[in-house]
Design an enzyme around this catalytic site. Structure first.
Site: not given
Length: 424
Positions: A85, A262, A278, A375
């Protein structure tokens, strides 16, 4: 990383790949094997991949970048991040630069205690059975230690036990064994303990034996980080107040808290992937912890203080510097050398700091120009490099309206990366 090495590398984003590698080599962090791996492009040999998981047909690469400017517990840290991203690495670097002006991130991690669960159903008089299990604590912990002698020899082992009645009516009971796992993530160790102790648990409590496995809600393995940032570093008092209001919004509304978290996990996950952790277990534990009080809440908060903000984060974070992918993946070994963490606890503090930095960057964008402008400039930079193409190899036409909106911004893309903090 030694004290004399700085995580601020001026103009890093301007350099070509070869020059960036030379800059990293000059820091003296990497051994020859790690340098050779990165210089080769960082690929994973398919023969190694075939041993890591099943039905392998190829490998799937992600870009590996460095987040700069991080100072964590008075130590400069280079943070490897593997992510597809745009803006994640640049944003984390920029936020770390802002926090650095106020001294950097501070944090602490609990001892590496993992939780093994043994489930029992149909237990007659579950409350009495739980009491018997608590009374047999010493023998149960000894049985667990006997299953992991090498960990015990290294100073780890079973530390505590808890019997929980989930339903007295149905006779559902679960035993938690808390196991110190050293610098490992510890999943295999606690699964071994659960399976070894389960028959003794059943003999003491009765009932039908159920699951014997770890829990990824590692409430005795929490990490806490804090950071302060000045108003002028953020762009003024209005921006700082906007960040604090956005944080309060997340505290009041689970819909907002989900996206807030998030943004926090954007940076943490990217670093976790690069470092062979993990990330699925990390995500599961983090979100469960966010909801542990019965209402989903933000993992991090930002509050106004005179002249700036203070940010705080707390979450379960089970990571390791030994075992797992560190044993077979040359890229993971190189990433661990770059970050320079001497223990799993130190690594946890670094990862949580990256999460807090990513969270700050997202909130600052939301409180100022909005999340989309910078972004999408970085998204367009990726498209301009040929990421979007038709099946015939020609550049794909942008969706309706996008071409005009971003055409003028293509030339600004390198500047956007610089302004976002991608290496300055």
């Amino acid at each position: 990383m030694s004290q004399h090495v700085s995580s601020r590398i001026s103009g890093f984003y301007k350099r070509c790949l070869e020059e960036r590698l030379h800059a990293i080599q000059a820091l003296g962090l990497l051994d020859e094997e790690a340098l050779a791996h990165l210089a080769s492009g960082g690929g994973l040999p398919t023969a190694v991949a075939d041993r890591m998981c099943e039905n392998v047909i190829a490998t799937h690469a992600l870009p590996l970048g460095l987040a700069l400017n991080f100072r964590v517990n008075q130590r400069d840290v280079l943070v490897p991040m593997a992510v597809e991203e745009p803006s994640v690495i640049a944003a984390a670097s920029n936020a770390a630069r802002m926090v650095r002006r106020s001294g950097g991130f501070s944090g602490e991690a609990d001892p590496p205690i993992m939780t093994a669960q043994v489930q029992l159903d149909d237990v007659p008089d579950a409350e009495a059975a739980a009491a018997r299990l608590e009374a047999a604590r010493a023998s149960l912990l000894a049985a667990g230690d006997a299953a992991i002698p090498r960990m015990v020899a290294r100073g780890g082992g079973c530390r505590d036990l808890e019997a929980r009645v989930l339903s007295a009516e149905l006779g559902v009971l679960v035993v938690h064994l808390y196991v110190e796992v050293g610098d490992a993530m510890g999943a295999n160790l606690v699964d071994t303990v659960a399976e070894a102790v389960a028959p003794l648990v059943q003999r003491i409590a009765g009932g039908t034996l159920g699951l014997r496995i770890l829990s990824n809600l590692t409430v005795r393995r929490l990490v806490r980080v804090t950071a302060t940032v000045a108003d002028d570093a953020l762009g003024g008092a209005d921006v700082a107040s906007g960040i604090a209001r956005a944080s309060r919004f997340a505290e009041l509304d689970p819909y907002r808290a989900t996206t807030h978290n998030k943004g926090f996990m954007n940076g943490l996950d990217a670093a976790a992937v690069a470092l062979g952790q993990d990330f699925r277990a990390i995500e599961a534990g983090a979100h469960a912890y966010a909801a542990i009080g019965g209402r989903y809440r933000p993992l991090s908060t930002w509050e106004r203080i005179p002249g700036g903000l203070v940010g705080r984060a707390e979450l379960p974070l089970a990571v390791g510097t030994v075992g797992g992918a560190t044993e077979v993946h040359a890229g993971v070994r190189a990433a661990l050398q770059l970050v320079g963490a001497k223990s799993a606890r130190e690594l946890a503090v670094v990862l949580a700091s990256v999460g807090l930095a990513s969270n700050l960057a997202a909130l600052r964008a939301l409180a100022s120009e909005g999340i989309q402008r910078g972004h999408m400039r970085l998204h367009e930079r990726k498209r301009a490099l040929g990421g979007a193409s038709t099946a015939g190899g020609e550049p794909a036409a942008p969706p309706s309206g996008e071409g005009k909106r971003f055409a003028a911004e293509r030339a600004e893309a390198p500047l956007a990366v610089h302004q976002a903090g991608g290496g300055t």
